[in-house]
Design an enzyme around this catalytic site. Structure first.
Site: not given
Ligand SMILES: NC(=O)C1=CN([C@@H]2O[C@H](COP(=O)(O)OP(=O)(O)OC[C@H]3O[C@@H](n4cnc5c(N)ncnc54)[C@H](O)[C@@H]3O)[C@@H](O)[C@H]2O)C=CC1
Ligand SMILES: N[C@@H](CC=O)C(=O)O
Length: 346
Positions: A11, A99, A128, A152, A155, A209, A223, A227, A325
């Site tokens: 979350f 996560t 990913k 989706e 990437v 973020g 990363d 992808k 984002g």
């Molecule tokens: N933020 C972005 O722009 C993008 C993010 N992603 C991917 O989406 C996923 C989430 O990204 P964000 O929300 O930005 O990351 P974030 O770091 O804000 O949130 C991840 C959450 O997962 C929780 N977490 C970590 N390990 C855990 C576990 N073992 N069990 C339960 N919760 C756990 C953390 O406490 C944290 O609140 C990541 O895998 C990221 O690579 C993909 C595309 C874009």
């Molecule tokens: N950290 C990644 C988030 C999306 O996958 C990025 O900056 O592209």
């Protein structure tokens, strides 16, 4: 009217973004998409967990402070992350897994996906790791259990790429692609061109973020490597493993390198690419490249990403849009749920 029960695993920015969309737009989705969402559980290793089969208040979830054990403040919540219970016993039809991405072994997210799929629950994820490292196994598990595994947002965040290339370019014979596939590193390079230091630009990307939990994955190319593997396996049936992809990043590019490039009418971009070879194999790489300012990818700035597919029948097809984002990536989860809903109607 269809209502899908959804549980959120992780979350942070992305799943909070999804909860925000639910809080603000659920009523509108009933009319425009033909379904609404009810959040029945959330688990996060830092915040704890909560389950309510009758539905949680999405606005209340969004307002939850990002403090250790914060779910204990909510009625029925606990400071401990009972993730398996949330996945298997919240009554969810869909798990939104967001996560952190583990680029080494994809865990624990892969296990979370397995728990859901083997329990007959659809999975939508932006992570990913599970796809790049265990994609075939998870897709087969989903198929055996007659549920969907959609990713989706893994990437280019909310920019439609995987489904677009898989569906809309079907038959065009994609032979390869090259693109800017990381929002953080492109943001950093753009801000450095404007005079900001590397460290300050990374800190800004974290604040916005965009960055991974460990931003070295962004700036060292890991990363993008995930992808590239996802796209190459999905679209070129390449069967690549991450060790097949040569990988370097942008952390060695200095302010002086950027200034010199600029004086020469060039700019640095981190490029992920894959190309089918004459013998049918696929070669892939991730590296910083100097591009002339006239190159189509040179004008892609900030957290925007772009990928250009080379096809046999229609030449190059380029898609550009947000590469990172919170809301943008939450939209990708929504688009996965729309895909699940559409397939359920057929
Ligand atoms: N933020 C972005 O722009 C993008 C993010 N992603 C991917 O989406 C996923 C989430 O990204 P964000 O929300 O930005 O990351 P974030 O770091 O804000 O949130 C991840 C959450 O997962 C929780 N977490 C970590 N390990 C855990 C576990 N073992 N069990 C339960 N919760 C756990 C953390 O406490 C944290 O609140 C990541 O895998 C990221 O690579 C993909 C595309 C874009
Ligand atoms: N950290 C990644 C988030 C999306 O996958 C990025 O900056 O592209």
């Amino acid at each position: 009217m269809t209502e899908y029960k959804i549980a959120l695993v992780g979350f942070g920015g992305v799943n909070r973004g999804l909860a925000q969309l639910v809080a603000e737009r659920n009523a509108r989705w009933q009319a425009s998409l033909g379904f609404s969402l009810k959040i029945v559980g959330v688990s996060d290793i830092f915040l704890g967990s909560i389950v309510n089969r009758d539905g949680l208040d999405a606005a209340q979830l969004v307002a939850l402070p990002a403090e250790k054990g914060a779910f204990a403040k909510l009625h029925g919540g606990t400071a401990e992350a009972f993730t398996e219970t949330v996945i298997r016993q919240s009554g969810a039809d869909i798990i939104a897994e967001a996560t952190f991405t583990n680029p080494v072994d994809g865990e624990p997210a892969t296990t979370f996906c397995r728990w859901a799929l083997e329990s007959g629950i659809h999975v939508v994820t932006t992570n990913k790791g599970p796809i790049a490292l265990h994609g075939s196994e998870l897709k087969a598990l989903a198929q055996r259990n007659n549920v969907a595994f959609e990713y989706e947002g893994s990437v280019m965040s909310g920019t439609p790429v995987i489904r677009l290339a898989r569906q809309a370019l079907a038959g065009a014979e994609v032979q390869g692609f090259e693109g800017i596939l990381n929002g953080t590193s492109n943001y950093v390079l753009t801000r450095m061109q404007e005079g900001l230091s590397f460290a300050a630009a990374v800190a800004q990307a974290q604040q916005l973020g965009y960055a991974e939990a460990d931003p070295s994955a962004d700036v060292d190319g890991y990363d993008v490597r995930l992808k590239v593997v996802i796209l190459a396996n999905e679209l070129l049936n390449a069967k690549l493993q991450i060790s097949d992809v040569a990988c370097s990043g942008i952390s060695n590019i200095s302010a002086e390198d950027i200034a010199t490039a600029s004086r020469n009418g060039q700019c640095w971009k981190l490029i992920g690419a894959a190309q089918r070879q004459a013998d049918g194999s696929v070669q892939a790489s991730v590296a910083a490249r100097l591009l002339p300012l006239s190159h189509p990818l040179a004008g892609i700035s900030g957290a925007t990403n772009a990928v250009s597919f080379t096809t046999e029948l229609v030449g190059a097809v380029t898609v550009s849009g947000p590469g990172a984002g919170k809301i943008e990536t939450a939209f990708a989860l929504l688009s996965d749920i729309v895909a699940i809903h559409t397939s359920q109607q057929q």
